[in-house]
Design an enzyme around this catalytic site. Structure first.
Site, PDB file in Angstrom:
ATOM      1  N   ALA A  49     -11.822   3.714 -16.367  1.00  0.00           N
ATOM      2  CA  ALA A  49     -12.264   5.083 -16.096  1.00  0.00           C
ATOM      3  C   ALA A  49     -11.702   5.714 -14.796  1.00  0.00           C
ATOM      4  O   ALA A  49     -11.967   6.895 -14.607  1.00  0.00           O
ATOM      5  CB  ALA A  49     -13.761   5.167 -16.224  1.00  0.00           C
ATOM      6  N   PHE A  74     -11.768  -0.992 -12.112  1.00  0.00           N
ATOM      7  CA  PHE A  74     -11.441  -2.221 -10.986  1.00  0.00           C
ATOM      8  C   PHE A  74     -10.814  -1.612  -9.925  1.00  0.00           C
ATOM      9  O   PHE A  74      -9.572  -1.496  -9.917  1.00  0.00           O
ATOM     10  CB  PHE A  74     -10.816  -3.212 -11.575  1.00  0.00           C
ATOM     11  CG  PHE A  74     -11.020  -4.744 -10.951  1.00  0.00           C
ATOM     12  CD1 PHE A  74     -11.916  -4.827 -10.259  1.00  0.00           C
ATOM     13  CD2 PHE A  74     -10.171  -5.832 -11.330  1.00  0.00           C
ATOM     14  CE1 PHE A  74     -12.314  -6.208  -9.676  1.00  0.00           C
ATOM     15  CE2 PHE A  74     -10.276  -7.076 -10.770  1.00  0.00           C
ATOM     16  CZ  PHE A  74     -11.494  -6.966  -9.864  1.00  0.00           C
ATOM     17  N   LEU A 139      -7.857   0.719 -20.514  1.00  0.00           N
ATOM     18  CA  LEU A 139      -7.411  -0.413 -19.479  1.00  0.00           C
ATOM     19  C   LEU A 139      -5.896  -0.709 -19.368  1.00  0.00           C
ATOM     20  O   LEU A 139      -5.150  -0.588 -20.370  1.00  0.00           O
ATOM     21  CB  LEU A 139      -7.815  -1.959 -19.750  1.00  0.00           C
ATOM     22  CG  LEU A 139      -9.426  -2.034 -19.604  1.00  0.00           C
ATOM     23  CD1 LEU A 139      -9.749  -3.630 -19.475  1.00  0.00           C
ATOM     24  CD2 LEU A 139      -9.927  -1.711 -17.932  1.00  0.00           C
ATOM     25  N   TYR A 226       1.438   3.410 -26.955  1.00  0.00           N
ATOM     26  CA  TYR A 226       2.767   4.121 -26.681  1.00  0.00           C
ATOM     27  C   TYR A 226       3.920   3.675 -27.704  1.00  0.00           C
ATOM     28  O   TYR A 226       3.963   2.603 -28.066  1.00  0.00           O
ATOM     29  CB  TYR A 226       3.161   4.006 -25.142  1.00  0.00           C
ATOM     30  CG  TYR A 226       4.224   4.955 -24.874  1.00  0.00           C
ATOM     31  CD1 TYR A 226       4.415   6.309 -25.097  1.00  0.00           C
ATOM     32  CD2 TYR A 226       5.458   4.378 -24.571  1.00  0.00           C
ATOM     33  CE1 TYR A 226       5.514   7.140 -24.638  1.00  0.00           C
ATOM     34  CE2 TYR A 226       6.614   5.172 -24.367  1.00  0.00           C
ATOM     35  CZ  TYR A 226       6.663   6.526 -24.489  1.00  0.00           C
ATOM     36  OH  TYR A 226       7.695   7.231 -24.235  1.00  0.00           O
ATOM     37  N   TYR A 236      10.522  -1.538 -24.123  1.00  0.00           N
ATOM     38  CA  TYR A 236       8.939  -0.969 -24.435  1.00  0.00           C
ATOM     39  C   TYR A 236       8.455  -1.615 -25.825  1.00  0.00           C
ATOM     40  O   TYR A 236       8.082  -2.566 -25.858  1.00  0.00           O
ATOM     41  CB  TYR A 236       8.688   0.560 -24.155  1.00  0.00           C
ATOM     42  CG  TYR A 236       7.033   0.640 -24.083  1.00  0.00           C
ATOM     43  CD1 TYR A 236       6.559   0.531 -22.680  1.00  0.00           C
ATOM     44  CD2 TYR A 236       6.257   0.843 -25.252  1.00  0.00           C
ATOM     45  CE1 TYR A 236       5.315   0.931 -22.629  1.00  0.00           C
ATOM     46  CE2 TYR A 236       5.090   0.602 -24.905  1.00  0.00           C
ATOM     47  CZ  TYR A 236       4.424   0.841 -23.704  1.00  0.00           C
ATOM     48  OH  TYR A 236       3.036   0.871 -23.567  1.00  0.00           O
TER      49      TYR A 236
END
Ligand code: NAD
Ligand code: NA
Length: 399
Positions: A49, A74, A139, A226, A236
């Site tokens: 977040a 984190f 995350l 993505y 990717y």
């Protein structure tokens, strides 16, 4: 202390609390200018977040829908004489602004992959909210310690099969060069990347929360993916990270089964390529983003993280008729404006001709560079960076 940017490659080692506060305020203003969602979420957990799409999701939930939010991240806290990380300052700013607006906001700083942080989060939901009706999973991490086995996995960003050679840019210097990235040497690298960025941890979160009874009826959960253009496929979507994204996307049906008796539903949203701490670490991608930004700004379709999340909530997850538009693979697409044929054709054309010499003319490299520094609270309008700044800023809900 006087806080200036200090970079090492694609990492910025310092962050500016007042700049971070201003970026959060700017995002809040944007969301408020778009009006309130009528049927939006009311109690929201955001995992990841503190930066990028995660902080933007949290801001949209809180200020676009009046939601109570719990954020998990984190980050390194600030302390007397030591700087906190950008995500720490973002979260401090978010909570401060949320509380000012009378909104519930609490945060947990720790390893989201661990069982302990999941339990801590569940306990907090039980104590303060009872249940949550939206779980955002945002995350991005280079490593994960598996909570059941203790095995530490590190992800790799590599092509699979053959080496990939293409253009890349050093966005600090504007030097465009060829880069050759050798392929993974073994299946293990692929599996490790899936273990870190695939769907297992998302599933663990949803299972634990379901078992604890903290998911509301009709709960929704969304994780981010993505795809991007063919020119980045080798590094990717067809590379190691793409295998992890395939795994994440396949987790939707597993979580849907889990949520069935609650009337709940899980989604993957395919988002636009944007400057974040994570994407700046991927070779080739920053040059693509620089060209993309220029083309989309010219066409008036450019969006940042907050514009993307505002559109995700308003035009996808919480539409007036309750229908969530999906592609033929069941995914939400808010990369639609990035992937528009005319945008992609123009980017591909510029990709072929881009060099160090014409970079600043045909790409938005300056915008890329500025947004990179913005992530850390630098180069924000209205902030005096020569002024003494208090570096020790608390996230109100964290001791
Ligand atoms: P980011 O680096 O800005 O955010 C990562 C978040 O994860 C931070 O809040 C960080 O604190 C948190 N985090 C990392 N490790 C953690 C841990 N062990 N425990 C708790 N929190 C932890 O990244 P981002 O670009 O916003 O990426 C979020 C998601 O969006 C990722 O799945 C990414 O693949 C996806 N996405 C990114 C882009 C892009 O262009 N940036 C495009 C499409 C999708
Ligand atoms: Na994020």
């Amino acid at each position: 202390m006087i806080i200036q940017p200090r970079t090492r490659g694609f990492i910025c080692l310092t962050a500016h609390p007042e700049g971070a506060l201003q970026t959060v305020k700017n995002q809040i203003e944007y969301v408020k200018s778009k009006g309130q969602l009528e049927n939006g979420p009311k109690k929201v957990l955001v995992i990841g977040a503190s930066t990028g799409f995660g902080i933007a999701s949290r801001i949209e939930a809180a200020f676009g829908s009046g939601a109570a939010t719990i954020g998990v991240f984190f980050e390194k806290p600030s302390s007397e004489g030591k700087l906190g990380t950008a995500g720490w300052y973002n979260s401090a700013a978010f909570e401060q602004e949320a509380h000012k607006a009378g909104l519930y906001a609490k945060s947990i700083n720790g390893d989201a992959f661990s069982d302990e942080v999941k339990q801590q989060t569940i306990d907090l939901i039980k104590k303060d909210l009872g249940t949550v009706d939206l779980v955002v999973y945002s995350l991005a991490s280079p490593r994960r310690t598996h909570p059941k086995t203790g095995v530490a996995y590190a992800s790799v960003l590599k092509p699979i099969g053959e080496a990939f050679t293409n253009k890349t840019v050093d966005f600090h210097t504007g030097n465009v060069t060829d880069i050759s990235i050798s392929p993974v040497e073994n299946e293990e690298d692929i599996q490790n990347t899936i273990a870190v960025m695939g769907g297992e941890d998302w599933k663990f979160w949803m299972e634990d929360m379901k078992n604890a009874g903290v998911l509301a009826e009709n709960v929704k959960t969304v994780a981010y993916s993505y795809i991007g253009p063919e020119l980045t496929f080798p590094i990717y979507r067809n590379g190691t990270i793409g295998q992890a994204k395939n795994d994440l996307e396949a987790t939707v049906s597993i979580i849907d089964d889990l949520l069935k008796d609650l009337g709940g539903k899980s989604y993957v949203s395919v988002n636009k390529a944007l400057v974040t701490q994570s994407s700046s670490a991927i070779p080739v991608v920053p040059l693509y983003i620089s060209l993309l930004y220029k083309v989309m700004k010219e066409k008036g379709t450019h969006e940042g993280t907050i514009e993307q999340m505002q559109r995700l909530f308003t035009d996808r997850l919480y539409t007036k008729d309750g229908i969530v538009p999906l592609d033929d693979k069941g995914r939400i697409r808010i990369d639609d404006w990035e992937m528009a044929d005319d945008v992609q054709a123009e980017v591909a054309k510029r990709w072929n001709s881009v060099t160090t010499e014409n970079l600043s003319e045909i790409s938005d490299i300056e915008g890329y560079r500025r947004e990179f520094f913005n992530l850390f609270g630098f180069e924000i309008d209205g902030i005096d960076y020569e002024k003494d700044t208090n570096e020790d800023v608390k996230v109100p809900s964290i001791e």
